[in-house]
Write a protein that holds these residues in place. Structure first.
Motif, PDB file in Angstrom:
ATOM      1  N   UNK A  38      51.313  46.016  48.681  1.00  0.00           N
ATOM      2  CA  UNK A  38      50.763  46.083  50.026  1.00  0.00           C
ATOM      3  C   UNK A  38      49.720  45.027  50.305  1.00  0.00           C
ATOM      4  N   UNK A  39      49.448  44.863  51.594  1.00  0.00           N
ATOM      5  CA  UNK A  39      48.405  43.942  52.038  1.00  0.00           C
ATOM      6  C   UNK A  39      47.051  44.645  52.086  1.00  0.00           C
ATOM      7  N   UNK A  40      47.069  45.964  52.016  1.00  0.00           N
ATOM      8  CA  UNK A  40      45.856  46.755  52.026  1.00  0.00           C
ATOM      9  C   UNK A  40      46.070  47.990  51.177  1.00  0.00           C
ATOM     10  N   UNK A  41      45.012  48.674  50.892  1.00  0.00           N
ATOM     11  CA  UNK A  41      45.090  49.812  49.984  1.00  0.00           C
ATOM     12  C   UNK A  41      45.022  51.160  50.693  1.00  0.00           C
ATOM     13  N   UNK A  42      44.661  51.166  51.953  1.00  0.00           N
ATOM     14  CA  UNK A  42      44.379  52.422  52.649  1.00  0.00           C
ATOM     15  C   UNK A  42      45.507  53.443  52.522  1.00  0.00           C
ATOM     16  N   UNK A  54      44.830  38.152  50.184  1.00  0.00           N
ATOM     17  CA  UNK A  54      43.732  37.625  49.368  1.00  0.00           C
ATOM     18  C   UNK A  54      42.474  38.446  49.613  1.00  0.00           C
ATOM     19  N   UNK A  55      41.515  38.252  48.764  1.00  0.00           N
ATOM     20  CA  UNK A  55      40.239  38.943  48.930  1.00  0.00           C
ATOM     21  C   UNK A  55      40.017  39.959  47.839  1.00  0.00           C
ATOM     22  N   UNK A  56      38.876  40.570  47.902  1.00  0.00           N
ATOM     23  CA  UNK A  56      38.490  41.549  46.890  1.00  0.00           C
ATOM     24  C   UNK A  56      39.133  42.897  47.177  1.00  0.00           C
ATOM     25  N   UNK A  88      43.841  50.235  36.953  1.00  0.00           N
ATOM     26  CA  UNK A  88      44.948  49.668  37.724  1.00  0.00           C
ATOM     27  C   UNK A  88      44.962  48.153  37.546  1.00  0.00           C
ATOM     28  N   UNK A  89      46.126  47.636  37.185  1.00  0.00           N
ATOM     29  CA  UNK A  89      46.279  46.189  37.060  1.00  0.00           C
ATOM     30  C   UNK A  89      46.564  45.601  38.440  1.00  0.00           C
ATOM     31  N   UNK A  90      45.798  44.605  38.840  1.00  0.00           N
ATOM     32  CA  UNK A  90      46.018  43.929  40.114  1.00  0.00           C
ATOM     33  C   UNK A  90      46.762  42.633  39.849  1.00  0.00           C
ATOM     34  N   UNK A  91      47.889  42.460  40.530  1.00  0.00           N
ATOM     35  CA  UNK A  91      48.714  41.268  40.411  1.00  0.00           C
ATOM     36  C   UNK A  91      48.708  40.575  41.756  1.00  0.00           C
ATOM     37  N   UNK A  92      48.496  39.280  41.766  1.00  0.00           N
ATOM     38  CA  UNK A  92      48.504  38.524  43.019  1.00  0.00           C
ATOM     39  C   UNK A  92      49.696  37.576  43.014  1.00  0.00           C
ATOM     40  N   UNK A  93      50.165  37.269  44.205  1.00  0.00           N
ATOM     41  CA  UNK A  93      51.298  36.350  44.314  1.00  0.00           C
ATOM     42  C   UNK A  93      52.544  37.084  44.753  1.00  0.00           C
ATOM     43  N   UNK A  94      53.658  36.653  44.215  1.00  0.00           N
ATOM     44  CA  UNK A  94      54.938  37.228  44.611  1.00  0.00           C
ATOM     45  C   UNK A  94      55.477  38.140  43.524  1.00  0.00           C
TER      46      UNK A  94
END
Length: 83
Positions: free
Chosen positions: A22-26, A49-51, A59-65
């Motif tokens: 997702x683009x957000x966590x809400x 992007x962003x914090x 929880x592992x955070x993965x960025x990109x595709x």
């Protein structure tokens, strides 16, 4: 939990690897905590992007595709993407 069309949601009987996208966590936050409460491995594919300050350290955070490796790892994928 209720799905997008009002149907109930049950976790699979086996212990899945949970991937949240997702683009957000809400809207993904309830699934994130439900997975952690079941001691399941949870990863978040962050589309924006962003914090992400509200993400627990487990929880592992993965960025990109989405990669083939990540897709193969996941047994359950929840998406919250723009229309």
């Amino acid at each position: 939990m209720l799905g997008p069309v009002g149907h109930g949601f049950e976790w699979p009987a086996l212990s899945p690897h949970v991937l949240l996208v997702g683009a957000g966590l809400q809207r993904l936050y309830p699934l994130l905590h439900a997975g952690l409460a079941r001691r399941l491995p949870v990863a978040l594919l962050a589309l924006a992007e962003g914090a992400w300050p509200a993400v627990p350290p487990e929880v592992e955070i993965v960025r990109g595709e989405l990669t083939a490796e990540l897709a193969h790892w996941a047994d359950l994928i929840a998406l919250d993407v723009p229309d």
